[in-house]
Design an enzyme around this catalytic site. Sequence first.
Site, mmCIF file in Angstrom:
data_model
loop_
_atom_site.group_PDB
_atom_site.id
_atom_site.type_symbol
_atom_site.label_atom_id
_atom_site.label_comp_id
_atom_site.label_asym_id
_atom_site.label_seq_id
_atom_site.Cartn_x
_atom_site.Cartn_y
_atom_site.Cartn_z
ATOM 1 N N ASN A 101 0.833 -1.220 0.000
ATOM 2 C CA ASN A 101 0.000 0.000 0.000
ATOM 3 C C ASN A 101 0.861 1.260 0.000
ATOM 4 O O ASN A 101 0.760 2.113 0.867
ATOM 5 C CB ASN A 101 -0.984 0.003 1.173
ATOM 6 C CG ASN A 101 -0.303 0.003 2.528
ATOM 7 O OD1 ASN A 101 0.862 -0.383 2.642
ATOM 8 N ND2 ASN A 101 -1.011 0.430 3.560
ATOM 9 N N ASP B 111 -3.401 -5.014 2.037
ATOM 10 C CA ASP B 111 -3.362 -4.520 3.415
ATOM 11 C C ASP B 111 -3.585 -3.012 3.504
ATOM 12 O O ASP B 111 -3.035 -2.235 2.723
ATOM 13 C CB ASP B 111 -2.044 -4.867 4.098
ATOM 14 C CG ASP B 111 -2.052 -4.435 5.554
ATOM 15 O OD1 ASP B 111 -3.004 -4.792 6.266
ATOM 16 O OD2 ASP B 111 -1.141 -3.693 5.972
ATOM 17 N N ASP C 172 3.464 -5.390 11.853
ATOM 18 C CA ASP C 172 2.670 -4.322 11.237
ATOM 19 C C ASP C 172 3.347 -2.967 11.487
ATOM 20 O O ASP C 172 2.684 -1.964 11.778
ATOM 21 C CB ASP C 172 1.212 -4.311 11.739
ATOM 22 C CG ASP C 172 0.293 -3.524 10.809
ATOM 23 O OD1 ASP C 172 0.762 -3.010 9.779
ATOM 24 O OD2 ASP C 172 -0.909 -3.408 11.136
HETATM 25 ZN ZN ZN Z 1 -3.779 -4.062 7.982
HETATM 26 ZN ZN ZN Z 2 -0.320 -3.220 7.827
#
Ligand code: ZN
Ligand code: ZN
Length: 438
Positions: free
Chosen positions: A106, A164, A317
């Site tokens: 992303n 994501d 993350d």
């Molecule tokens: Zn995510």
């Molecule tokens: Zn992420």
Amino acid sequence: MERTWHKPLPAADLVIRGGRVVDPLSGVDTVHDVLVKRGKVAEVGRALAAPKGAREVDADGMFVLPGFVDLHTHLRTPGREDEEDVASGTLAAAGGGYVRVFAMANTEPVVDTAVVLRGLIETARTEAVVPAGFYAAVTRGLKGEQLTEMAELAEAGAVAFSDDGRPLATAALVRRALQYAKVTGRTIAIHAQDDSLFRGGQMHEGAVSARLGLGGIPPLCESLDVARALEVAAYEEAPLHVHHVSAAATLEHLSRAKAAGLRVTAEATPHHLTMTDEAVASLDSNLKMNPPLREEDDRQALVKALQEGLVDCVATDHAPHAPMSKDVPFEEAAFGTTGLETAFAVLYTDLVKKRALDLGTLVTRMSQAPAAIAGVEPPAIRPGAVADLCVVDPRATWTVIAKGFRSRSANSAFLGRELSGRVRLTVAAGRLAWEADA
Ligand SMILES: [Zn+2]
Ligand SMILES: [Zn+2]
């Protein structure tokens, strides 16, 4: 097929003396010397002779562990190099004991064509301190409409496919994505989120959000989307990976799917494993993440699932954000926390030291299990293996401060925390990638 790339660094020659080698895959948990010769583990044993020119590393009282593998990193490049790039993100990874990272798609532009992917691979070949691999997007521009050219992206080196940051919003989209991904031999990974339940949400929906008057994101927002994706994956007999599980309700779906033999894997983040929505009462925008920090019951269920393997691995993350995205009122702040440089210390301090998780299991979940999911050789400390390891001092305590990061961003949910466990040295792909200042 190569799945990660790194810059050329000289192969390491070193002897790591007297550390506690914990390698669950090799069935080892004992004090040993480790000899690394031209980037490979040459010997593991007692009182090893050091070859000429080899560095001596005193690891007395320290852990020598298979290096960690992160299936969920945001390197922010292309497009937001002010927040992170390949060089800074992989240096942060090395500082956290990581030997492989896999970056999400992303970015700006999105990694939705082979041209963008090849550009990233070229950058990794010249800048990555630890080997980096890349996800490609499931849909063009993450718009949830047209699928990307998955075969071409897989051919170009994509490790897996993920939108994501955005869910795959319809069952038909999940189905088509799984069908095409199956042909490429790559896995679809999902950021589970039912948009109709997410809308306007700022944090976990519960007593704390009610008290603060903030829009809530119910656990159902995640568990419902996971349940649907699992049904579709079972129907298509396709593998599926679930990003950042946060809710106990989601675990129940995963448990049933695994029991039924579905090839499903799941990750959980250090923040969801150690914090709850109670912390969000401070309105610290670094505690705003998606999925949100949930309740103590969820947290405990996640820890248990990690111990038992229902949750296969830890993933950070790692989500770097510029100050302008975080130094604003909570409602306006971006979602996400960084995590690469604190992951092991947070989990060691809050779970292992408190006996909620054993060290060997943590190592498996941070290193060997995620490597297997990514389809790369699991790090192992045994003769003949490429040296992918880290040396951690469990006695070293340190305070997380904004100036202490190698990441270009400092939006850590753990700022101010005192942690145990400092990574002293990281060898990734046989190269010395990190050495802490004494
Ligand atoms: Zn995510
Ligand atoms: Zn992420």
